[in-house]
Every structure is written in C-alpha cells, then in structure tokens.
Design an enzyme around this catalytic site. Sequence first.
Site, PDB file in Angstrom:
ATOM      1  N   ASN A   1       0.866  -1.180   0.000  1.00  0.00           N
ATOM      2  CA  ASN A   1       0.000   0.000   0.000  1.00  0.00           C
ATOM      3  C   ASN A   1       0.904   1.231   0.000  1.00  0.00           C
ATOM      4  O   ASN A   1       1.498   1.561   1.021  1.00  0.00           O
ATOM      5  CB  ASN A   1      -0.899  -0.032   1.246  1.00  0.00           C
ATOM      6  CG  ASN A   1      -1.724   1.230   1.387  1.00  0.00           C
ATOM      7  OD1 ASN A   1      -1.739   2.080   0.495  1.00  0.00           O
ATOM      8  ND2 ASN A   1      -2.416   1.358   2.516  1.00  0.00           N
ATOM      9  N   TRP A   2       0.991   1.867  -1.163  1.00  0.00           N
ATOM     10  CA  TRP A   2       1.927   3.003  -1.293  1.00  0.00           C
ATOM     11  C   TRP A   2       1.369   4.295  -0.705  1.00  0.00           C
ATOM     12  O   TRP A   2       2.038   5.329  -0.719  1.00  0.00           O
ATOM     13  CB  TRP A   2       2.297   3.213  -2.768  1.00  0.00           C
ATOM     14  CG  TRP A   2       3.146   2.114  -3.356  1.00  0.00           C
ATOM     15  CD1 TRP A   2       3.561   0.966  -2.718  1.00  0.00           C
ATOM     16  CD2 TRP A   2       3.695   2.053  -4.678  1.00  0.00           C
ATOM     17  NE1 TRP A   2       4.329   0.203  -3.571  1.00  0.00           N
ATOM     18  CE2 TRP A   2       4.428   0.849  -4.787  1.00  0.00           C
ATOM     19  CE3 TRP A   2       3.632   2.895  -5.792  1.00  0.00           C
ATOM     20  CZ2 TRP A   2       5.093   0.476  -5.966  1.00  0.00           C
ATOM     21  CZ3 TRP A   2       4.302   2.522  -6.960  1.00  0.00           C
ATOM     22  CH2 TRP A   2       5.023   1.326  -7.036  1.00  0.00           C
ATOM     23  N   LYS A   3       0.129   4.258  -0.264  1.00  0.00           N
ATOM     24  CA  LYS A   3      -0.508   5.445   0.351  1.00  0.00           C
ATOM     25  C   LYS A   3      -0.307   6.676  -0.546  1.00  0.00           C
ATOM     26  O   LYS A   3      -0.275   6.544  -1.759  1.00  0.00           O
ATOM     27  CB  LYS A   3       0.017   5.638   1.775  1.00  0.00           C
ATOM     28  CG  LYS A   3      -0.174   4.355   2.605  1.00  0.00           C
ATOM     29  CD  LYS A   3      -0.008   4.533   4.081  1.00  0.00           C
ATOM     30  CE  LYS A   3      -0.241   3.189   4.783  1.00  0.00           C
ATOM     31  NZ  LYS A   3      -0.148   3.253   6.229  1.00  0.00           N
TER      32      LYS A   3
ATOM     33  N   HIS B   1      -9.614   1.202   4.754  1.00  0.00           N
ATOM     34  CA  HIS B   1      -8.356   1.358   5.504  1.00  0.00           C
ATOM     35  C   HIS B   1      -8.590   2.285   6.695  1.00  0.00           C
ATOM     36  O   HIS B   1      -9.381   3.229   6.595  1.00  0.00           O
ATOM     37  CB  HIS B   1      -7.278   1.933   4.570  1.00  0.00           C
ATOM     38  CG  HIS B   1      -5.908   1.867   5.174  1.00  0.00           C
ATOM     39  ND1 HIS B   1      -5.471   2.779   6.107  1.00  0.00           N
ATOM     40  CD2 HIS B   1      -4.908   0.980   5.010  1.00  0.00           C
ATOM     41  CE1 HIS B   1      -4.238   2.455   6.476  1.00  0.00           C
ATOM     42  NE2 HIS B   1      -3.872   1.374   5.834  1.00  0.00           N
TER      43      HIS B   1
ATOM     44  N   GLU C   1      -6.975   4.655   7.814  1.00  0.00           N
ATOM     45  CA  GLU C   1      -6.744   6.076   7.514  1.00  0.00           C
ATOM     46  C   GLU C   1      -7.972   6.681   6.819  1.00  0.00           C
ATOM     47  O   GLU C   1      -8.279   7.852   7.012  1.00  0.00           O
ATOM     48  CB  GLU C   1      -5.470   6.224   6.667  1.00  0.00           C
ATOM     49  CG  GLU C   1      -4.225   5.972   7.516  1.00  0.00           C
ATOM     50  CD  GLU C   1      -3.046   5.388   6.763  1.00  0.00           C
ATOM     51  OE1 GLU C   1      -3.022   5.423   5.528  1.00  0.00           O
ATOM     52  OE2 GLU C   1      -2.133   4.859   7.461  1.00  0.00           O
TER      53      GLU C   1
ATOM     54  N   GLU D   1      -5.483  -4.979  10.409  1.00  0.00           N
ATOM     55  CA  GLU D   1      -4.466  -3.962  10.637  1.00  0.00           C
ATOM     56  C   GLU D   1      -4.750  -3.250  11.959  1.00  0.00           C
ATOM     57  O   GLU D   1      -5.555  -2.309  11.994  1.00  0.00           O
ATOM     58  CB  GLU D   1      -4.481  -2.931   9.503  1.00  0.00           C
ATOM     59  CG  GLU D   1      -4.218  -3.516   8.136  1.00  0.00           C
ATOM     60  CD  GLU D   1      -3.622  -2.480   7.181  1.00  0.00           C
ATOM     61  OE1 GLU D   1      -2.537  -2.733   6.668  1.00  0.00           O
ATOM     62  OE2 GLU D   1      -4.227  -1.412   6.989  1.00  0.00           O
TER      63      GLU D   1
ATOM     64  N   GLY E   1       2.437   2.278  10.902  1.00  0.00           N
ATOM     65  CA  GLY E   1       3.383   3.388  10.800  1.00  0.00           C
ATOM     66  C   GLY E   1       4.066   3.734  12.105  1.00  0.00           C
ATOM     67  O   GLY E   1       4.698   4.785  12.229  1.00  0.00           O
TER      68      GLY E   1
ATOM     69  N   SER F   1       3.410  -2.166  10.354  1.00  0.00           N
ATOM     70  CA  SER F   1       4.858  -2.245  10.578  1.00  0.00           C
ATOM     71  C   SER F   1       5.473  -3.581  10.173  1.00  0.00           C
ATOM     72  O   SER F   1       6.364  -4.098  10.854  1.00  0.00           O
ATOM     73  CB  SER F   1       5.191  -1.900  12.032  1.00  0.00           C
ATOM     74  OG  SER F   1       4.786  -0.575  12.332  1.00  0.00           O
TER      75      SER F   1
ATOM     76  N   GLY G   1       2.865  -1.140   4.309  1.00  0.00           N
ATOM     77  CA  GLY G   1       2.880   0.297   4.034  1.00  0.00           C
ATOM     78  C   GLY G   1       4.296   0.776   3.761  1.00  0.00           C
ATOM     79  O   GLY G   1       4.852   0.574   2.685  1.00  0.00           O
TER      80      GLY G   1
HETATM   81  P1  13P Z   1       2.966   0.413   7.756  1.00  0.00           P
HETATM   82  O1  13P Z   1       3.488  -0.874   7.137  1.00  0.00           O
HETATM   83  O2  13P Z   1       3.703   1.626   7.287  1.00  0.00           O
HETATM   84  O3  13P Z   1       2.838   0.302   9.228  1.00  0.00           O
HETATM   85  O4  13P Z   1       1.480   0.589   7.183  1.00  0.00           O
HETATM   86  C1  13P Z   1       0.589  -0.461   7.253  1.00  0.00           C
HETATM   87  C2  13P Z   1      -0.604  -0.142   6.452  1.00  0.00           C
HETATM   88  O5  13P Z   1      -1.359   0.763   6.784  1.00  0.00           O
HETATM   89  C3  13P Z   1      -0.843  -0.918   5.223  1.00  0.00           C
HETATM   90  O6  13P Z   1      -2.106  -0.677   4.698  1.00  0.00           O
END
Ligand code: 13P
Length: 258
Positions: free
Chosen positions: A10-12, A96, A98, A168, A174, A214, A235
């Site tokens: 997931n490149w956000k 997600h 977020e 998640e 993160g 993470s 992420g």
């Molecule tokens: P991180 O791997 O940066 O913790 O993010 C996880 C995530 O939100 C994947 O969708």
Amino acid sequence: MARKPFIAGNWKMYKTTNEAVELAGSLVKEIGKFVHADIALCPTYTVLNDVYKTIENSVITLGAQNVYWESEGAYTGEISPIMVKDTGAEYVIIGHSERRKYFSETDSTVNKKVKAVLAIGLTPIICIGETLEEREQNKTMDVIKTQLEGGLEGFAALDVLNSVIAYEPIWAIGTGKTATPEQAEEVHAFIRTWLEEKYTSSTSDQIRILYGGSVKPENIRELMQKENIDGALVGGASLKKDSFVSIVKNAVSDTIKT
Ligand code: 13P
C-alpha cells in the site's frame, strides 16, 4: 488447506509518476517472475495505469487504495469501480483505517464499496482493526466482530470467497510497533472462526487474511509461520525496492527454496 501467500504494498499518498514507474520497474526485475506468492502494488489513483503498463507482463498485479460505490454520475472528485478496473487494477483496498479516521468512512460505506467492487469483478481487500485504546480495554474482538458484521452485511459465501481481509491494528500502523505473531494470530483465528460460523468451513478455509502494521523484512517470516496469517499489507516498507523484495521472499522462505 494451503492458501497461497499474498503480499500487497500500500503506497498510500507517496510517489509521483516517475518515482512509481521506477519502483515498479525495479520490482519487475527482481520479483516479476516470482510465483510462490501473489504480489500486488497499490499506488495512488493518478499512477495506476502507468504502473500497470510497467508490470503487465510480469506476475505482479495492481490494486487501488479506495473507490466510490456508484458506477458513474455527478460525484466530483470520486472514482468508480469501472474506472479503477479500466486502469488494469484487480484489487481495491477498502476501509483502511486512515480512510475511516480522516475521511469518515464507516462499516456502512465499506459495505457499499465492497458490494460495488465485487459486482464488477474486482477483489476487495477489506481492512479492519482496533485502536490502542480499544485493545487496552479488551474490546478488540468486539470491534473486529462489529466491523465484520457491518462490512459484510448481506453478502453470500461466494462474495466473501472473492474477498481478502486485512487485519491492521491501528496502533501498529506506521509506528514501528508490530503486533506480536501471537497477538496477530489470535485475531486472525477469531476472524476465520467468525467466517466459518457465518458462512461455511470451505469459505473460511479458502479466504486469505493478511496482517498489516509495521511489517518489515525482519518480522514477516515469524508472522507467516502462524496458521491463520496468509500474507501482509505493507505500508512504509513497500516504498523501497529492497525491503519489499525481502518481505516477499522472506514470507515464503519456510515453505520453498528460492
Ligand atoms: P505500515 O506498514 O507503514 O505500518 O502501514 C501499514 C498499512 O497501513 C498498510 O495498509
């Protein structure tokens, strides 16, 4: 039953076109023929088709990070399932944390999005997970159950079979603080049992449940050793070639010789 491991990045909201194409191209070189896990990249909307053109002759597949549930109309700024499919994408991340936190998504909007995505033949990656506060108050399983009930309301076993679930825990996203394999496995097992009770054991046996939060090259192997963890939604560590390649390879290192 053996479920094929699935690693999705997931490149956000990172990477412009050139950066995205460069990363995708370098991944094609390293793992473009890697058949031991399913691999998907989920970049931002604006680069979906550029990334698709870069990966289309490899085993790497494409996913979007969000979608709207209507197929077209006066919805300024939104993108429909058919538009996502049109880019070459096969997957869509839905709900997600977020999106739930910053864009007011709820189990009910998740439900509408999953329905729209399934109707067009895309595979939803449905995200669920608890906050730290909820975990500390021992509410994790209640939260997960509510999210499953709301997100999957009205779906038949076949719909669920065509979905992927991503657990998640919000406190692990993160933060560098991964859930221990035991903490993750406990929730994954709960999800699978819930699916078995609600649908059938063949549904719950086949559906893939990913862990996200993470994930790094150093912790993926241990996570994958757990019976109910079938892959990862990655992420930060998916934004660099070396760490993503290592995650993909380490995820299957116990089961195959690469
Ligand atoms: P991180 O791997 O940066 O913790 O993010 C996880 C995530 O939100 C994947 O969708």
